[in-house]
Design a protein around this motif. Structure first.
Motif, PDB file in Angstrom:
ATOM      1  N   MET A  92      29.837   6.818  -4.970  1.00  0.00           N
ATOM      2  CA  MET A  92      29.538   6.866  -6.242  1.00  0.00           C
ATOM      3  C   MET A  92      28.017   6.768  -6.399  1.00  0.00           C
ATOM      4  O   MET A  92      27.651   5.865  -5.434  1.00  0.00           O
ATOM      5  CB  MET A  92      29.938   5.578  -7.228  1.00  0.00           C
ATOM      6  N   THR A  93      27.090   7.582  -6.852  1.00  0.00           N
ATOM      7  CA  THR A  93      25.788   7.323  -6.452  1.00  0.00           C
ATOM      8  C   THR A  93      25.223   6.478  -8.331  1.00  0.00           C
ATOM      9  O   THR A  93      26.466   6.571  -9.208  1.00  0.00           O
ATOM     10  CB  THR A  93      24.913   8.251  -7.332  1.00  0.00           C
ATOM     11  N   THR A  94      24.575   5.874  -8.746  1.00  0.00           N
ATOM     12  CA  THR A  94      24.343   5.096  -9.560  1.00  0.00           C
ATOM     13  C   THR A  94      24.061   6.022 -10.521  1.00  0.00           C
ATOM     14  O   THR A  94      23.967   5.276 -11.709  1.00  0.00           O
ATOM     15  CB  THR A  94      22.151   4.840  -9.747  1.00  0.00           C
ATOM     16  N   ALA A  95      23.790   7.306 -10.445  1.00  0.00           N
ATOM     17  CA  ALA A  95      23.977   7.909 -11.545  1.00  0.00           C
ATOM     18  C   ALA A  95      25.426   8.444 -12.033  1.00  0.00           C
ATOM     19  O   ALA A  95      25.831   8.697 -13.069  1.00  0.00           O
ATOM     20  CB  ALA A  95      22.984   9.573 -11.432  1.00  0.00           C
ATOM     21  N   ASP A  96      26.450   8.020 -11.302  1.00  0.00           N
ATOM     22  CA  ASP A  96      27.836   8.632 -11.261  1.00  0.00           C
ATOM     23  C   ASP A  96      28.635   7.216 -11.619  1.00  0.00           C
ATOM     24  O   ASP A  96      29.098   7.261 -12.125  1.00  0.00           O
ATOM     25  CB  ASP A  96      27.984   9.031 -10.226  1.00  0.00           C
ATOM     26  N   ALA A  97      27.811   6.086 -11.704  1.00  0.00           N
ATOM     27  CA  ALA A  97      28.519   5.362 -12.176  1.00  0.00           C
ATOM     28  C   ALA A  97      29.136   4.547 -13.718  1.00  0.00           C
ATOM     29  O   ALA A  97      27.782   4.669 -14.444  1.00  0.00           O
ATOM     30  CB  ALA A  97      27.531   3.887 -12.093  1.00  0.00           C
ATOM     31  N   PRO A  98      30.111   4.634 -13.945  1.00  0.00           N
ATOM     32  CA  PRO A  98      30.339   4.811 -15.547  1.00  0.00           C
ATOM     33  C   PRO A  98      29.887   3.119 -16.174  1.00  0.00           C
ATOM     34  O   PRO A  98      30.204   2.215 -15.863  1.00  0.00           O
ATOM     35  CB  PRO A  98      31.800   3.923 -15.053  1.00  0.00           C
ATOM     36  N   PRO A  99      29.349   3.570 -17.284  1.00  0.00           N
ATOM     37  CA  PRO A  99      28.898   2.580 -18.524  1.00  0.00           C
ATOM     38  C   PRO A  99      30.409   1.783 -18.752  1.00  0.00           C
ATOM     39  O   PRO A  99      31.383   2.049 -18.917  1.00  0.00           O
ATOM     40  CB  PRO A  99      28.489   3.219 -19.952  1.00  0.00           C
ATOM     41  N   ILE A 100      29.876   0.327 -18.632  1.00  0.00           N
ATOM     42  CA  ILE A 100      31.109  -0.611 -19.594  1.00  0.00           C
ATOM     43  C   ILE A 100      31.033  -0.952 -20.092  1.00  0.00           C
ATOM     44  O   ILE A 100      29.819  -1.171 -20.717  1.00  0.00           O
ATOM     45  CB  ILE A 100      30.624  -1.675 -17.744  1.00  0.00           C
ATOM     46  N   VAL A 101      31.573  -1.795 -21.357  1.00  0.00           N
ATOM     47  CA  VAL A 101      31.544  -1.656 -22.415  1.00  0.00           C
ATOM     48  C   VAL A 101      32.980  -2.767 -22.695  1.00  0.00           C
ATOM     49  O   VAL A 101      33.756  -2.977 -21.562  1.00  0.00           O
ATOM     50  CB  VAL A 101      31.423  -0.892 -23.697  1.00  0.00           C
ATOM     51  N   PHE A 102      32.170  -4.435 -22.756  1.00  0.00           N
ATOM     52  CA  PHE A 102      33.506  -5.947 -22.955  1.00  0.00           C
ATOM     53  C   PHE A 102      32.826  -5.485 -24.022  1.00  0.00           C
ATOM     54  O   PHE A 102      32.743  -5.853 -25.083  1.00  0.00           O
ATOM     55  CB  PHE A 102      32.546  -6.815 -21.729  1.00  0.00           C
ATOM     56  N   VAL A 103      34.967  -6.489 -24.508  1.00  0.00           N
ATOM     57  CA  VAL A 103      35.278  -6.349 -25.696  1.00  0.00           C
ATOM     58  C   VAL A 103      35.688  -7.755 -25.487  1.00  0.00           C
ATOM     59  O   VAL A 103      37.080  -8.272 -24.653  1.00  0.00           O
ATOM     60  CB  VAL A 103      36.710  -5.508 -26.322  1.00  0.00           C
ATOM     61  N   HIS A 104      35.265  -8.674 -26.325  1.00  0.00           N
ATOM     62  CA  HIS A 104      36.065 -10.315 -26.447  1.00  0.00           C
ATOM     63  C   HIS A 104      37.090 -10.265 -26.390  1.00  0.00           C
ATOM     64  O   HIS A 104      37.987  -9.571 -27.689  1.00  0.00           O
ATOM     65  CB  HIS A 104      34.495 -10.977 -27.069  1.00  0.00           C
ATOM     66  N   GLY A 105      37.757 -12.007 -26.921  1.00  0.00           N
ATOM     67  CA  GLY A 105      38.831 -12.425 -27.416  1.00  0.00           C
ATOM     68  C   GLY A 105      38.788 -12.414 -28.402  1.00  0.00           C
ATOM     69  O   GLY A 105      37.426 -13.084 -29.591  1.00  0.00           O
ATOM     70  N   THR A 106      39.922 -13.219 -28.987  1.00  0.00           N
ATOM     71  CA  THR A 106      40.517 -14.226 -30.220  1.00  0.00           C
ATOM     72  C   THR A 106      39.475 -15.784 -30.075  1.00  0.00           C
ATOM     73  O   THR A 106      38.978 -16.608 -29.432  1.00  0.00           O
ATOM     74  CB  THR A 106      41.307 -14.714 -30.515  1.00  0.00           C
ATOM     75  N   ARG A 107      38.232 -15.586 -31.912  1.00  0.00           N
ATOM     76  CA  ARG A 107      37.308 -16.515 -32.097  1.00  0.00           C
ATOM     77  C   ARG A 107      36.109 -16.790 -31.485  1.00  0.00           C
ATOM     78  O   ARG A 107      35.152 -16.955 -31.567  1.00  0.00           O
ATOM     79  CB  ARG A 107      38.355 -17.937 -32.008  1.00  0.00           C
ATOM     80  N   PHE A 108      36.376 -15.644 -29.837  1.00  0.00           N
ATOM     81  CA  PHE A 108      34.957 -15.684 -29.513  1.00  0.00           C
ATOM     82  C   PHE A 108      34.142 -14.671 -29.632  1.00  0.00           C
ATOM     83  O   PHE A 108      33.808 -14.154 -30.627  1.00  0.00           O
ATOM     84  CB  PHE A 108      35.215 -15.583 -27.946  1.00  0.00           C
ATOM     85  N   SER A 109      32.776 -14.505 -29.129  1.00  0.00           N
ATOM     86  CA  SER A 109      32.153 -13.472 -29.480  1.00  0.00           C
ATOM     87  C   SER A 109      32.102 -12.228 -27.992  1.00  0.00           C
ATOM     88  O   SER A 109      31.940 -12.901 -26.645  1.00  0.00           O
ATOM     89  CB  SER A 109      31.011 -14.036 -29.917  1.00  0.00           C
ATOM     90  N   ALA A 110      30.470 -12.054 -27.784  1.00  0.00           N
ATOM     91  CA  ALA A 110      30.166 -11.078 -26.644  1.00  0.00           C
ATOM     92  C   ALA A 110      29.831 -11.799 -25.496  1.00  0.00           C
ATOM     93  O   ALA A 110      29.864 -11.478 -24.460  1.00  0.00           O
ATOM     94  CB  ALA A 110      28.675 -10.034 -27.396  1.00  0.00           C
ATOM     95  N   GLY A 111      29.253 -13.385 -25.908  1.00  0.00           N
ATOM     96  CA  GLY A 111      29.183 -14.485 -25.251  1.00  0.00           C
ATOM     97  C   GLY A 111      30.529 -14.758 -23.722  1.00  0.00           C
ATOM     98  O   GLY A 111      29.449 -15.119 -23.132  1.00  0.00           O
ATOM     99  N   GLN A 112      31.424 -14.280 -24.636  1.00  0.00           N
ATOM    100  CA  GLN A 112      32.446 -14.588 -23.402  1.00  0.00           C
ATOM    101  C   GLN A 112      31.922 -14.104 -22.491  1.00  0.00           C
ATOM    102  O   GLN A 112      32.561 -14.096 -20.611  1.00  0.00           O
ATOM    103  CB  GLN A 112      33.720 -14.453 -24.036  1.00  0.00           C
ATOM    104  N   TRP A 113      31.432 -12.867 -21.941  1.00  0.00           N
ATOM    105  CA  TRP A 113      30.700 -11.771 -20.587  1.00  0.00           C
ATOM    106  C   TRP A 113      30.154 -12.316 -20.682  1.00  0.00           C
ATOM    107  O   TRP A 113      28.866 -11.304 -19.646  1.00  0.00           O
ATOM    108  CB  TRP A 113      31.282 -10.502 -21.450  1.00  0.00           C
ATOM    109  N   SER A 114      28.989 -12.956 -20.390  1.00  0.00           N
ATOM    110  CA  SER A 114      28.122 -13.338 -19.822  1.00  0.00           C
ATOM    111  C   SER A 114      27.929 -13.354 -18.483  1.00  0.00           C
ATOM    112  O   SER A 114      27.114 -12.736 -17.321  1.00  0.00           O
ATOM    113  CB  SER A 114      27.429 -14.997 -20.791  1.00  0.00           C
ATOM    114  N   THR A 115      28.799 -13.776 -17.658  1.00  0.00           N
ATOM    115  CA  THR A 115      28.909 -14.263 -16.387  1.00  0.00           C
ATOM    116  C   THR A 115      29.344 -12.365 -16.015  1.00  0.00           C
ATOM    117  O   THR A 115      28.575 -12.278 -14.879  1.00  0.00           O
ATOM    118  CB  THR A 115      29.890 -15.013 -15.850  1.00  0.00           C
ATOM    119  N   GLN A 116      30.127 -11.739 -16.669  1.00  0.00           N
ATOM    120  CA  GLN A 116      30.462 -10.267 -15.654  1.00  0.00           C
ATOM    121  C   GLN A 116      28.908  -9.739 -16.397  1.00  0.00           C
ATOM    122  O   GLN A 116      28.470  -8.394 -15.315  1.00  0.00           O
ATOM    123  CB  GLN A 116      31.967  -9.217 -16.728  1.00  0.00           C
TER     124      GLN A 116
END
Length: 243
Positions: free
Chosen positions: A1-25
């Protein structure tokens, strides 16, 4: 897989949290993939927006479009997993793959009763008290650098009754039957509640597999952030190239 082929990734958090849940990922994956994390309606920067699954799917759709790379790998945890599942069923053209993390239990039947009870109890407890409890719980079990973005973003306690009220009763073990994209069911080994339907969820889809994060619980991306990120990375690399 080349950089151009790399799929975009959208992270969706769990109950009561926010986008900050995914800072490490986000930090672990951003050099290889276009990545973003959203706040669901009623959470984080969208705390003033009323919760609904339909509004959640619109937010996810906007995030996919914002990355400008076509269909995305959508990674959802718990409440965010069920919202991502709803998105994958309703917007198949925008989904290249789906990761359900801690979201492979049927939300129907008697097991949902205690969750309905909690949803009714939460509004009766002062938010500052719930905040202190959550901060202490996260810091007791996880390194500060893993959870500090979540703590800093605060918690969406007032949205919990509406969110759970819509999800509970909606998703059975055949929930993946109408998802077209490949699916990874990614659970913490010790997450017995949300692992309860993982085999049935997987059987409902012709291209689904289960992977467990050793020694992790429901918050697997906090319990074992490197292992969680690695699992998402491997799955993303295996997705078919679009176009």
């Amino acid at each position: 897989m080349t950089t151009a082929d790399a799929p975009p990734i959208v992270f969706v958090h769990g109950t009561r949290f926010s986008a900050g849940q995914w800072s490490t990922q986000l930090t672990a994956l951003r050099e290889e993939f276009p990545v973003t994390a959203i706040d669901l309606p009623g959470h984080g920067a969208r705390s003033a927006q009323p919760w609904s699954l339909s509004a959640a799917t619109e937010v996810i759709a906007s995030a996919v479009d914002s990355l400008g790379r076509g269909p995305a790998l959508v990674v959802g945890h718990s409440l965010g997993g069920y919202a991502s599942l709803e998105f994958a069923r309703s917007r198949p053209e925008q989904v290249r793959g789906l990761v359900l993390a801690g979201a492979s239990a049927s939300t129907r039947g008697p097991w949902a009763t205690p969750y309905r009870w909690v949803a009714g109890l939460v509004p009766r407890i002062p938010a500052d008290r719930l905040t202190r409890w959550n901060d202490r719980l996260l810091l007791r079990h996880h390194p500060r650098e893993v959870v500090e973005a979540t703590i800093r973003s605060g918690y969406a306690f007032r949205t919990l009754p509406a969110a759970w009220g819509e999800v509970l009763g909606r998703f059975g073990t055949d929930a993946l039957r109408h998802v077209a994209a490949p699916v990874l069911i990614l659970n913490g080994e010790k997450d017995t509640v949300f692992r309860s339907g993982e085999a049935d969820f997987a059987r409902a889809h012709p291209d689904a597999r289960v992977e467990l994060i050793p020694r992790a619980g429901h918050l697997a991306n906090f319990d074992a952030p490197d292992a969680f990120s690695d699992a998402v990375r491997r799955f993303a690399r295996q997705l078919p190239v679009v176009g």
